[in-house]
Design a protein around this motif. Structure first.
Motif, PDB file in Angstrom:
ATOM      1  N   THR A 447      31.808 126.331 130.307  1.00 40.75           N
ATOM      2  CA  THR A 447      31.781 127.266 131.436  1.00 40.75           C
ATOM      3  C   THR A 447      30.385 127.821 131.657  1.00 40.75           C
ATOM      4  N   HIS A 448      29.396 127.317 130.927  1.00 44.00           N
ATOM      5  CA  HIS A 448      28.018 127.794 131.070  1.00 44.00           C
ATOM      6  C   HIS A 448      27.402 127.247 132.362  1.00 44.00           C
ATOM      7  N   THR A 449      26.435 127.973 132.888  1.00 45.45           N
ATOM      8  CA  THR A 449      25.675 127.514 134.053  1.00 45.45           C
ATOM      9  C   THR A 449      24.202 127.408 133.662  1.00 45.45           C
ATOM     10  N   THR A 450      23.367 127.030 134.617  1.00 42.83           N
ATOM     11  CA  THR A 450      21.935 126.893 134.335  1.00 42.83           C
ATOM     12  C   THR A 450      21.283 128.232 134.018  1.00 42.83           C
ATOM     13  N   LYS A 451      21.962 129.348 134.292  1.00 44.37           N
ATOM     14  CA  LYS A 451      21.401 130.677 134.042  1.00 44.37           C
ATOM     15  C   LYS A 451      21.824 131.247 132.689  1.00 44.37           C
ATOM     16  N   TYR A 452      22.703 130.550 131.990  1.00 44.13           N
ATOM     17  CA  TYR A 452      23.318 131.136 130.803  1.00 44.13           C
ATOM     18  C   TYR A 452      22.290 131.521 129.737  1.00 44.13           C
ATOM     19  N   LEU A 453      21.404 130.602 129.384  1.00 39.78           N
ATOM     20  CA  LEU A 453      20.451 130.887 128.321  1.00 39.78           C
ATOM     21  C   LEU A 453      19.476 131.987 128.705  1.00 39.78           C
ATOM     22  N   ASP A 454      18.962 131.950 129.919  1.00 35.98           N
ATOM     23  CA  ASP A 454      17.922 132.886 130.321  1.00 35.98           C
ATOM     24  C   ASP A 454      18.458 134.276 130.633  1.00 35.98           C
ATOM     25  N   GLU A 455      19.698 134.364 131.129  1.00 37.57           N
ATOM     26  CA  GLU A 455      20.145 135.640 131.676  1.00 37.57           C
ATOM     27  C   GLU A 455      21.388 136.230 131.016  1.00 37.57           C
ATOM     28  N   GLU A 456      22.152 135.443 130.296  1.00 35.12           N
ATOM     29  CA  GLU A 456      23.435 135.947 129.807  1.00 35.12           C
ATOM     30  C   GLU A 456      23.574 135.941 128.290  1.00 35.12           C
ATOM     31  N   MET A 457      23.028 134.976 127.624  1.00 31.09           N
ATOM     32  CA  MET A 457      23.238 134.852 126.182  1.00 31.09           C
ATOM     33  C   MET A 457      22.495 135.943 125.417  1.00 31.09           C
ATOM     34  N   ASP A 458      23.102 136.444 124.367  1.00 28.04           N
ATOM     35  CA  ASP A 458      22.485 137.424 123.485  1.00 28.04           C
ATOM     36  C   ASP A 458      21.462 136.702 122.603  1.00 28.04           C
ATOM     37  N   HIS A 459      20.184 136.968 122.835  1.00 30.23           N
ATOM     38  CA  HIS A 459      19.141 136.209 122.145  1.00 30.23           C
ATOM     39  C   HIS A 459      19.000 136.594 120.681  1.00 30.23           C
ATOM     40  N   SER A 460      19.611 137.709 120.280  1.00 25.51           N
ATOM     41  CA  SER A 460      19.578 138.041 118.859  1.00 25.51           C
ATOM     42  C   SER A 460      20.330 136.991 118.050  1.00 25.51           C
ATOM     43  N   ARG A 461      21.290 136.324 118.675  1.00 25.07           N
ATOM     44  CA  ARG A 461      22.021 135.258 117.993  1.00 25.07           C
ATOM     45  C   ARG A 461      21.109 134.072 117.687  1.00 25.07           C
ATOM     46  N   ILE A 462      20.162 133.813 118.592  1.00 24.43           N
ATOM     47  CA  ILE A 462      19.206 132.728 118.353  1.00 24.43           C
ATOM     48  C   ILE A 462      18.300 133.084 117.177  1.00 24.43           C
ATOM     49  N   GLU A 463      17.881 134.341 117.114  1.00 21.79           N
ATOM     50  CA  GLU A 463      17.045 134.783 115.994  1.00 21.79           C
ATOM     51  C   GLU A 463      17.792 134.649 114.670  1.00 21.79           C
ATOM     52  N   GLU A 464      19.079 135.008 114.668  1.00 17.25           N
ATOM     53  CA  GLU A 464      19.880 134.885 113.453  1.00 17.25           C
ATOM     54  C   GLU A 464      20.026 133.422 113.040  1.00 17.25           C
ATOM     55  N   ALA A 465      20.213 132.536 114.030  1.00 14.39           N
ATOM     56  CA  ALA A 465      20.333 131.105 113.723  1.00 14.39           C
ATOM     57  C   ALA A 465      19.042 130.566 113.129  1.00 14.39           C
ATOM     58  N   GLN A 466      17.908 131.002 113.669  1.00 14.19           N
ATOM     59  CA  GLN A 466      16.620 130.551 113.144  1.00 14.19           C
ATOM     60  C   GLN A 466      16.434 131.010 111.701  1.00 14.19           C
ATOM     61  N   GLN A 467      16.832 132.251 111.412  1.00 20.54           N
ATOM     62  CA  GLN A 467      16.701 132.759 110.055  1.00 20.54           C
ATOM     63  C   GLN A 467      17.625 132.024 109.096  1.00 20.54           C
ATOM     64  N   GLN A 468      18.814 131.662 109.575  1.00 20.79           N
ATOM     65  CA  GLN A 468      19.798 131.036 108.706  1.00 20.79           C
ATOM     66  C   GLN A 468      19.507 129.567 108.452  1.00 20.79           C
ATOM     67  N   TRP A 469      19.118 128.839 109.494  1.00 21.01           N
ATOM     68  CA  TRP A 469      19.021 127.379 109.376  1.00 21.01           C
ATOM     69  C   TRP A 469      17.614 126.826 109.588  1.00 21.01           C
ATOM     70  N   GLY A 470      16.669 127.662 110.007  1.00 17.49           N
ATOM     71  CA  GLY A 470      15.341 127.159 110.336  1.00 17.49           C
ATOM     72  C   GLY A 470      14.368 127.324 109.195  1.00 17.49           C
ATOM     73  N   GLU A 471      13.298 126.547 109.263  1.00 18.67           N
ATOM     74  CA  GLU A 471      12.217 126.713 108.303  1.00 18.67           C
ATOM     75  C   GLU A 471      11.534 128.036 108.570  1.00 18.67           C
ATOM     76  N   ASP A 472      11.093 128.720 107.522  1.00 17.16           N
ATOM     77  CA  ASP A 472      10.419 130.008 107.675  1.00 17.16           C
ATOM     78  C   ASP A 472       9.105 129.781 108.399  1.00 17.16           C
ATOM     79  N   THR A 473       9.012 130.305 109.640  1.00 12.57           N
ATOM     80  CA  THR A 473       7.798 130.106 110.436  1.00 12.57           C
ATOM     81  C   THR A 473       6.899 131.321 110.425  1.00 12.57           C
ATOM     82  N   THR A 474       7.247 132.357 109.636  1.00 12.28           N
ATOM     83  CA  THR A 474       6.385 133.532 109.545  1.00 12.28           C
ATOM     84  C   THR A 474       5.252 133.231 108.590  1.00 12.28           C
ATOM     85  N   SER A 475       4.069 133.672 108.931  1.00  8.10           N
ATOM     86  CA  SER A 475       2.907 133.385 108.098  1.00  8.10           C
ATOM     87  C   SER A 475       2.830 134.376 106.942  1.00  8.10           C
TER      88      SER A 475
END
Length: 607
Positions: A447-475
């Motif tokens: 049910t997502h549209t082209t605006k979902y990522l930029d305007e509707e999704m809670d971006h804190s969830r992306i930050e949590e995903a990066q912390q959980q599954w991503g390589e540590d990119t902090t210097s």
């Protein structure tokens, strides 16, 4: 069939084309810039030719250098891949006019007719393909935009004639933005496509992005290979594509597919291409969109698409082979009714970006670990090897993961497994973001549209995903020396991998308080090789990423306020406004239009 094909591209798409050539027993030729001398597509090709320095305009976009390489190699065809020269009608005509070399793509005239959006809209309108309300003639004056707004309302999309993927498009939300956005769209069009002509469309606020793959030969046969749903986008750039669309009924997809066939036939188009549509989403819908849903022609991409792999997986048709066969004069050997769709496929663009940091592209790094997934239904399109250095001069996409399943549910489950297997260390990627999206309610429900990522999704969830599954990119803190040690231990017969870090923190060097010159370079290099000295001790405005200066919007001695645009920087196909964080006087400008800059280079000094 051809003897030898030069692929006028780089990276995974160059390797993809070369693989198709090999299966047809065709020799392959690579071209490369200085930045790509050790690249995967160079390793894969039968032979390779240097066409210039890292800057794309001086290498991959240099018409004469590319054609010259084809002549040196005695190639009898040129395949452009996507991007770079793939939709350049002038280059296509030059190849067509070169004796002994065939252009693998639509004819230059057809490419021009459909590549320029106002001409394409006219063709589609005459072929009874629905189009979004808009202009069919170029717009040059702000008053024309205002008149359009009075008639159709706001928001309005101002689009560059040669644009695509969000490049060269600006949205006007109200009358006060007309002049600035018109100028910005024209500037992007000139910078990216050497064409500052723009047109207007009513801006659809909640659309789905549906595109139809077509192939057409010189014998009058036009076939469509079904649709792909490319609605998951960030800043108009696709990140996940799938097919078939879970949001369409069979009746609606048939209407859209036949509209695409009509439009392409009316344009006298040959070879592969993609007809893109916007389909208006119905808020709160129960079930797929029916045959009465509104859909509108968006544009034709007169080339192979990044996401062509999705269609190949569900149809079993090798689109790149078909391109080569059609260019060689062969006739399509199947009818429209012969096209069958099996299962579901999803493509994940593996971009070297940190999704948690607004998808900021990586500025360098080495693939310390590169171990892609495999197994049933998993396809990798890449040109990488472990140990490769990341090339940051071009697009941030480094690979594509394509997953097939018998239905969408199995495809999503298999995709999660493949993404968990995908092991990349040394650079950030958006793999954590992809894993998140496969558990996202909107995406899973389609049910997502082209605006979902930029305007509707809670971006804190992306930050949590990066912390959980991503390589540590902090210097680490400045000047920390970190030694990593890995051990394998067994406890009660169970194996564990243990990582330990040893830190040595020498004293920080003294920095004169308040002196901005103490922690910044005293000069930067410009694209012409000259150095610019940085004087004074004011606030330094630095480049946050590598890119090219599109414009300098201030003069030395000018007073600016917080939020004023100082410089416009193009990076990774996006136009970025560099603004003042506080008011002050511009004491020095360290760059000029057209300069290439690296992250951290000084742009402007404010007193």
């Amino acid at each position: 069939m051809f003897r030898k094909v030069l692929v006028a591209n780089r990276g995974e798409i160059a390797v993809r084309v070369m693989r198709a050539c090999e299966e047809l027993n065709i020799g392959t030729v690579a071209v490369y810039s200085e930045a790509d001398k050790d690249a995967g597509h160079v390793r894969y090709a039968d032979e390779a030719y240097n066409v210039g320095p890292a800057r794309a305009a001086d290498s991959y976009l240099d018409h004469e250098a590319v054609i010259g390489a084809a002549k040196k190699a005695d190639a009898d065809a040129i395949h452009p891949g996507y991007g770079f020269l793939a939709e350049n009608a002038e280059f296509a005509r030059k190849v067509e006019d070169t004796e002994g070399i065939t252009w693998v793509g639509p004819a230059g005239d057809a490419m021009e007719a459909l590549g320029e959006k106002t001409k394409a809209r006219t063709i589609m309108d005459e072929a009874d393909v629905p189009i979004v309300p808009g202009t069919t003639d170029p717009v040059t004056d702000p008053e024309q935009v205002r008149e359009f707004g009075e008639k159709h309302g706001y928001p309005i999309a101002i689009k560059a004639e040669g644009g695509g993927g969000g490049r060269g498009m600006k949205v006007v939300w109200d009358e006060s933005e007309v002049e600035d956005q018109l100028e910005s769209a024209k500037r992007e069009g000139e910078a990216y496509f050497d064409n500052d002509s723009v047109y207007l469309e009513r801006y659809l606020e909640q659309p789905r992005h549906i595109e139809v793959q077509i192939v057409a030969d010189e014998h009058g046969n036009v076939r469509h290979l079904g649709e792909r749903d490319c609605s998951l986008q960030r800043r108009h750039q696709k990140v996940i594509e799938e097919g078939p669309s879970a949001a369409l009924t069979d009746e609606l997809r048939e209407k859209i597919g036949e509209a695409a066939r009509r439009g392409v036939a009316a344009a006298d188009y040959t070879n592969a291409g993609t007809v893109e549509f916007l389909v208006e989403e119905e808020p709160g819908r129960d079930g797929p969109l029916g045959p009465d849903a509104n859909f509108y022609f968006l544009e034709v991409n007169t080339r192979i698409q990044v996401e062509h792999t999705v269609t190949e997986e569900i149809t079993g048709i090798d689109i790149v082979k078909r391109q080569l066969q059609i260019a060689a004069g062969e006739e399509i050997d199947f009818e429209q009714d012969d096209v069958e769709f099996d299962g579901h496929a999803i493509e994940f663009r593996i971009n070297a970006e940190n999704a948690a940091n607004d998808f900021a592209p990586a500025t360098g790094g080495t693939l310390e670990t590169y171990d892609p997934p495999g197994g049933v239904g998993v396809r990798m399109d890449d040109a990488l090897r472990q140990g490769d250095d990341l090339v940051t001069d071009y697009d941030s996409m480094i690979a594509k993961l394509v997953v097939w399943g018998e239905d969408r549910d199995e495809c999503i489950s298999r995709s999660l497994r493949a993404l968990r297997e995908y092991d990349i260390e040394g650079i950030p990627t958006i793999i954590p973001f992809h894993r998140l999206m496969l558990t996202d309610e909107e995406f899973v429900a389609s049910t997502h549209t082209t605006k979902y990522l930029d305007e509707e999704m809670d971006h804190s969830r992306i930050e949590e995903a990066q912390q959980q599954w991503g390589e540590d990119t902090t210097s680490e803190e400045a000047d920390d020396e970190v030694v990593e040690r890995e051990f394998t231990v067994e406890v009660n017969g169970k194996r564990f991998e243990v990582e330990l870090e040893e830190r040595d923190a020498p004293p920080m060097p003294a920095v004169d308080g308040g002196d901005a010159t103490a922690s910044r370079p005293d000069h930067i290099g410009t694209s012409d090789g000259d150095d610019v000295e940085i004087d004074g001790d004011g606030e330094v405005v630095d480049a946050e990423m590598q890119g090219t200066i599109l414009s300098v919007d201030v003069d030395e001695g000018e007073e600016v306020a917080a939020g004023d645009v100082l410089v416009v920087l193009e990076a990774m196909k996006m136009e970025n406004d560099i603004v003042a964080s506080r008011g002050g006087e511009v004491s020095q400008i360290a760059v000029a239009e057209g300069d290439s800059v690296d992250m951290g280079d000084t742009l402007v000094v404010l007193e």
